[in-house]
Design an enzyme around this catalytic site. Structure first.
Site, short mmCIF file in Angstrom:
data_model
loop_
_atom_site.label_atom_id
_atom_site.label_comp_id
_atom_site.label_asym_id
_atom_site.label_seq_id
_atom_site.Cartn_x
_atom_site.Cartn_y
_atom_site.Cartn_z
N PHE A 114 79.09 14.45 47.89
CA PHE A 114 79.94 15.58 47.53
C PHE A 114 79.55 16.04 46.12
O PHE A 114 79.17 15.24 45.27
CB PHE A 114 81.42 15.17 47.53
CG PHE A 114 82.06 15.20 48.89
CD1 PHE A 114 81.37 15.63 50.01
CD2 PHE A 114 83.38 14.80 49.04
CE1 PHE A 114 81.98 15.66 51.26
CE2 PHE A 114 84.00 14.83 50.28
CZ PHE A 114 83.30 15.25 51.39
N GLU A 124 71.29 17.63 57.70
CA GLU A 124 70.30 16.58 57.39
C GLU A 124 69.14 16.65 58.39
O GLU A 124 67.97 16.53 58.01
CB GLU A 124 70.96 15.19 57.43
CG GLU A 124 69.96 14.08 57.09
CD GLU A 124 70.60 12.71 56.88
OE1 GLU A 124 71.77 12.52 57.25
OE2 GLU A 124 69.90 11.83 56.32
N HIS A 140 81.48 4.61 56.04
CA HIS A 140 80.86 5.15 54.83
C HIS A 140 81.40 4.42 53.60
O HIS A 140 82.54 4.65 53.18
CB HIS A 140 81.15 6.65 54.75
CG HIS A 140 80.32 7.38 53.75
ND1 HIS A 140 79.65 6.76 52.72
CD2 HIS A 140 80.04 8.71 53.62
CE1 HIS A 140 79.01 7.67 52.00
NE2 HIS A 140 79.23 8.85 52.53
N CYS A 144 78.88 10.07 47.03
CA CYS A 144 78.24 9.25 48.07
C CYS A 144 76.78 8.95 47.78
O CYS A 144 76.15 8.17 48.49
CB CYS A 144 78.38 9.94 49.41
SG CYS A 144 80.06 10.46 49.70
N HIS A 187 71.37 9.66 55.87
CA HIS A 187 72.71 9.64 55.27
C HIS A 187 73.71 9.52 56.42
O HIS A 187 74.65 8.75 56.33
CB HIS A 187 72.92 10.90 54.43
CG HIS A 187 74.20 10.89 53.65
ND1 HIS A 187 74.51 9.87 52.78
CD2 HIS A 187 75.26 11.74 53.63
CE1 HIS A 187 75.71 10.11 52.25
NE2 HIS A 187 76.19 11.22 52.76
N LYS A 238 75.70 3.83 58.71
CA LYS A 238 77.14 4.16 58.65
C LYS A 238 77.78 4.14 60.04
O LYS A 238 79.00 3.99 60.15
CB LYS A 238 77.34 5.53 58.01
CG LYS A 238 76.95 5.56 56.54
CD LYS A 238 77.23 6.91 55.91
CE LYS A 238 76.79 6.97 54.47
NZ LYS A 238 75.33 7.23 54.33
#
Lengths: 414, 119
Positions: free
Chosen positions: A397, A312, A338, A163, A301, A333
């Site tokens: 990830f 985050e 996403h 990502c 994010h 997002k």
């Protein structure tokens, strides 16, 4: 000597529009691009929603009759690059240019073509495997098609950090120009994530929102009732250029990339860790030579998984201290879903548009405050704000973290 | 046995195709005259190449002497054509025949060589 790097062109393919104008209008109005999946049968899938792009016709962008040689992700990449290159009005010479290159990010490349070839082999036999499968599947095909189409013969490679791919790609392209290896770079990310096996595997990870009955309200970053991310497809491409050469040709400049930080958590394949994220943000601030006090907007994010949003938030608080509470933070997002490898690029484009239009797009579907996420997430409605410096987080990830900082150019610098 | 059935299937398909040709439209009628020069296998190969190279609507007519380059194809198109020929005629074409796929009559020759073997 370190060259200064500016953004002179942008293009997107998203579930909320296939050009910058449509995309921006939609996100400023807090629209959602999440819908019921129509691309393949999802009968026994627990998740039936995604940020699917339903109105993309590659032939609408190109007269090239060989578009079926491109996987859907490469078509997205090329179509966004087309908008970005046209927008930048850069000179595309006949015979090519060695001083322009391409760095593209993608998390799964030509996954659809891979699955199709596997299906053909297993259900119909060897003779039915498409002989063009390899050039369609390979991760670097998107970047190579952009190079071939425009004659950009400079450095060309593909970054894959899940990502964070799009943000890492932009960071690497920025370094190539900064260090003098190219005058301009086409960069960003693309992913065509809606492929049956890949999507089934996402469902199996149990990180997706299951709000099948209300797709547009499904993605709820930072809201206490969030129940997971929504997978989406798309692409975002930017033209980065050395400031002096952009000025020479009187290019329109959206902003300057002043900082890039990249780290790995070295911790867990799918769980984030605060330390890696903090260090990535700190490294970007250090690279940008700006202080925490200078940051006016953070594009988070913000995936809407329980763990991402709280870690985050903690990372932002650890870096910015009390200042964290007064920085507007929003998640693109929440509206698109996403887009994986494209998200970092689409979100830096969002930052650039925010700088130029003095509007911060909202985090939609924010319904319940979460004590673990107690910052200002610009809930549900866009906000007017003068932004000079914006920061974009991307955490992938594998523990891959990439942070980019974009700054408005003052009139006396142009 | 399987290959025998395949030959029958091919034959039936081509017969059906000829029956379906419209005759009223003068323009189409002219095309029909040209197409009649082709035998069954040639006709099938022609259709297949037209489909892969998206020849139709470009004002290009496939002739016996047409090359892949004339029709806007390249080496990757040759691979797609090879694969489609193998599927259509249920044959396996060895690597050394690839060169012949570069033009229409070469492709037909290769198909005839291997289809005949299987009969």
């Amino acid at each position: 000597m370190r060259k200064r790097v500016v953004v002179t062109g942008m293009g997107v393919i998203t579930p909320l529009g296939n050009c910058i104008k449509d995309f921006w209008n939609a996100i400023v109005n807090g629209q959602s691009g999440v819908k019921n999946i129509t691309r393949f049968s999802i009968e026994d899938f627990p998740v039936k929603i995604a940020g699917e792009i339903t109105n993309f016709r590659p032939e609408g962008f190109f007269t090239d009759d060989k578009m079926d040689r491109l996987d859907r992700f490469s078509q997205f990449a090329l179509a966004s690059a087309y908008e970005a290159v046209n927008d930048s009005k850069i000179d595309v010479k006949k015979g090519g240019r060695y001083d322009i290159g391409v760095v593209l990010g993608t998390s799964v490349g030509g996954i659809y073509s891979h699955e199709k070839a596997a299906e053909d082999l297993f259900t119909r036999g060897f003779k039915f495997v498409d002989p063009i499968s390899i050039p369609k599947v390979m991760y670097n095909s998107g970047a190579c098609h952009i190079a071939r189409h425009f004659g950009f013969m400079g450095p060309n490679y593909t970054v894959t950090t899940a990502c964070a791919s799009g943000a890492n790609a932009i960071g690497e392209a920025y370094k190539i120009i900064r260090d003098g290896y190219a005058k301009a770079m086409v960069t960003g990310g693309a992913d065509a994530t809606l492929s049956p096996v890949f999507f089934a595997a996402w469902c199996k990870l149990r990180v997706l929102s299951r709000q099948n009955d209300s797709p547009q309200k499904a993605c709820k970053p930072f809201s206490k009732n969030r129940d997971g991310l929504v997978v989406a497809e798309g692409a975002g491409v930017l033209m980065l250029e050395e400031l002096e050469s952009a000025k020479e040709r009187n290019a329109c400049i959206y902003g300057e990339i002043i900082g890039y930080g990249s780290t790995n958590d070295a911790y867990h394949l799918t769980f984030p860790h605060i330390d890696g994220e903090v260090k990535a943000i700190e490294n970007a601030l250090k690279d940008a030579q700006v202080s925490k006090e200078d940051v006016d907007y953070i594009n988070a994010h913000g995936t809407a998984t329980a763990i991402n949003d709280s870690v985050e938030t903690d990372a932002i608080k650890k870096v910015f201290g009390d200042k964290a509470y007064s920085i507007p933070i929003s998640s693109t997002k929440s509206m698109l879903g996403h887009t994986l490898g494209a998200s970092g690029a689409i979100e830096l484009i969002t930052c650039a548009l925010s700088l130029n239009k003095s509007i911060i797009p909202p985090t939609i579907n924010y319904e319940e405050p979460d004590p673990k996420c107690d910052l200002d997430y610009v809930p549900n409605k866009a906000r007017k704000a003068d932004i000079n410096v914006s920061l974009s987080n991307s955490f992938g990830f594998g523990g891959n973290n990439a942070v980019l900082i974009l700054k408005k150019l003052n009139n006396d610098e142009i | 046995m399987m290959f025998f059935n395949k030959s029958i299937a091919l034959f039936c398909h081509v017969t059906r195709f000829n029956e379906c040709l419209p005759v009223k439209n003068e323009k189409v009628g002219k095309v029909r005259v040209m197409e009649e020069k082709f035998d069954e296998i040639e006709q099938k190969v022609k259709e297949l190449i037209e489909r892969i190279l998206k020849v139709k609507g470009k004002g290009t007519e496939i002739k016996r002497e047409s090359t892949l380059a004339d029709l806007g194809g390249d080496s990757l198109s040759a691979l797609s054509i090879l694969s489609a020929l193998e599927q259509e005629f249920n044959i396996s074409i060895p690597d050394e025949e690839i060169v012949d796929i570069g033009n229409f009559s070469g492709a037909v020759k290769v198909v005839k060589k291997y289809v005949k073997d299987y009969r």
